[in-house]
Design a protein around this motif. Structure first.
Motif, PDB file in Angstrom:
ATOM      1  N   SER A  43       0.861  -1.182   0.000  1.00  0.00           N
ATOM      2  CA  SER A  43       0.000   0.000   0.000  1.00  0.00           C
ATOM      3  C   SER A  43       0.894   1.227   0.000  1.00  0.00           C
ATOM      4  O   SER A  43       2.055   1.160   0.381  1.00  0.00           O
ATOM      5  CB  SER A  43      -0.926   0.001   1.224  1.00  0.00           C
ATOM      6  OG  SER A  43      -0.183   0.033   2.424  1.00  0.00           O
ATOM      7  N   GLY A  44       0.341   2.340  -0.431  1.00  0.00           N
ATOM      8  CA  GLY A  44       1.121   3.572  -0.423  1.00  0.00           C
ATOM      9  C   GLY A  44       0.345   4.719  -1.032  1.00  0.00           C
ATOM     10  O   GLY A  44      -0.060   4.647  -2.184  1.00  0.00           O
ATOM     11  N   THR A  45       0.142   5.764  -0.257  1.00  0.00           N
ATOM     12  CA  THR A  45      -0.558   6.940  -0.729  1.00  0.00           C
ATOM     13  C   THR A  45       0.228   7.584  -1.866  1.00  0.00           C
ATOM     14  O   THR A  45       1.420   7.830  -1.746  1.00  0.00           O
ATOM     15  CB  THR A  45      -0.732   7.955   0.421  1.00  0.00           C
ATOM     16  OG1 THR A  45      -1.422   7.314   1.481  1.00  0.00           O
ATOM     17  CG2 THR A  45      -1.510   9.175  -0.039  1.00  0.00           C
ATOM     18  N   GLY A  46      -0.452   7.790  -2.977  1.00  0.00           N
ATOM     19  CA  GLY A  46       0.177   8.384  -4.141  1.00  0.00           C
ATOM     20  C   GLY A  46       0.872   7.381  -5.044  1.00  0.00           C
ATOM     21  O   GLY A  46       1.280   7.709  -6.144  1.00  0.00           O
ATOM     22  N   ILE A  71       3.310  -0.898 -10.837  1.00  0.00           N
ATOM     23  CA  ILE A  71       2.486   0.144 -10.235  1.00  0.00           C
ATOM     24  C   ILE A  71       2.664   1.434 -11.025  1.00  0.00           C
ATOM     25  O   ILE A  71       3.682   1.641 -11.689  1.00  0.00           O
ATOM     26  CB  ILE A  71       2.775   0.349  -8.729  1.00  0.00           C
ATOM     27  CG1 ILE A  71       4.186   0.841  -8.489  1.00  0.00           C
ATOM     28  CG2 ILE A  71       2.512  -0.927  -7.957  1.00  0.00           C
ATOM     29  CD1 ILE A  71       4.458   1.176  -7.034  1.00  0.00           C
ATOM     30  N   VAL A  72       1.665   2.296 -10.934  1.00  0.00           N
ATOM     31  CA  VAL A  72       1.680   3.582 -11.639  1.00  0.00           C
ATOM     32  C   VAL A  72       1.433   4.681 -10.603  1.00  0.00           C
ATOM     33  O   VAL A  72       0.289   4.895 -10.185  1.00  0.00           O
ATOM     34  CB  VAL A  72       0.598   3.629 -12.749  1.00  0.00           C
ATOM     35  CG1 VAL A  72       0.644   4.969 -13.466  1.00  0.00           C
ATOM     36  CG2 VAL A  72       0.771   2.476 -13.716  1.00  0.00           C
ATOM     37  N   PRO A  73       2.485   5.351 -10.153  1.00  0.00           N
ATOM     38  CA  PRO A  73       2.297   6.423  -9.177  1.00  0.00           C
ATOM     39  C   PRO A  73       1.404   7.526  -9.739  1.00  0.00           C
ATOM     40  O   PRO A  73       1.465   7.836 -10.929  1.00  0.00           O
ATOM     41  CB  PRO A  73       3.721   6.951  -8.948  1.00  0.00           C
ATOM     42  CG  PRO A  73       4.629   5.873  -9.423  1.00  0.00           C
ATOM     43  CD  PRO A  73       3.888   5.175 -10.516  1.00  0.00           C
ATOM     44  N   HIS A  74       0.579   8.100  -8.880  1.00  0.00           N
ATOM     45  CA  HIS A  74      -0.302   9.164  -9.344  1.00  0.00           C
ATOM     46  C   HIS A  74      -0.076  10.492  -8.620  1.00  0.00           C
ATOM     47  O   HIS A  74      -0.781  11.462  -8.865  1.00  0.00           O
ATOM     48  CB  HIS A  74      -1.774   8.728  -9.259  1.00  0.00           C
ATOM     49  CG  HIS A  74      -2.199   8.261  -7.913  1.00  0.00           C
ATOM     50  ND1 HIS A  74      -1.998   6.981  -7.476  1.00  0.00           N
ATOM     51  CD2 HIS A  74      -2.819   8.914  -6.918  1.00  0.00           C
ATOM     52  CE1 HIS A  74      -2.473   6.848  -6.255  1.00  0.00           C
ATOM     53  NE2 HIS A  74      -2.966   8.008  -5.885  1.00  0.00           N
TER      54      HIS A  74
END
Length: 103
Positions: A43-46, A71-74
């Motif tokens: 898990s990870g915010t952003g 994963i694709v950071p946003h």
């Protein structure tokens, strides 16, 4: 109680907003019994829109399992990727790594 979390996290690509990156999660069975019904939860915010539960195969003593995720950071900036290991007999086994996401 385990002294060192038997989880490692490796980030292989430069982290950029809206670009895919590869992350490898690895777990080593630290006990002398077969581990069944286990999972890793990153898990990870952003970094991730939601927690992604990854079921692991049965793991023999001292064996290692690796899971690669795309994963694709946003969001840009310094982000923390947290990975938890879940099994009834182990509690609160977690590790984390810092990911610097460029715009």
């Amino acid at each position: 109680m385990l002294k060192d979390p038997p989880i490692t996290v490796n980030v292989f690509d430069e982290a950029r907003v809206n670009h895919e990156m590869t992350v490898e999660l690895a777990f080593v069975n630290p006990v002398s019994e077969i581990l069944r019904d286990c999972s890793l939860t990153p898990s990870g915010t952003g970094l991730l829109q939601w927690e992604e539960l990854t079921k692991l195969p049965d793991l023999m003593p001292n064996n290692r399992v690796c899971v690669k995720l795309i994963i694709v950071p946003h969001k840009s900036g310094e982000r923390t990727l947290l990975v938890g290991f879940d099994r009834a007999s182990f509690k609160d086994i977690k590790t984390s790594c810092i990911v610097n996401v460029k715009p």
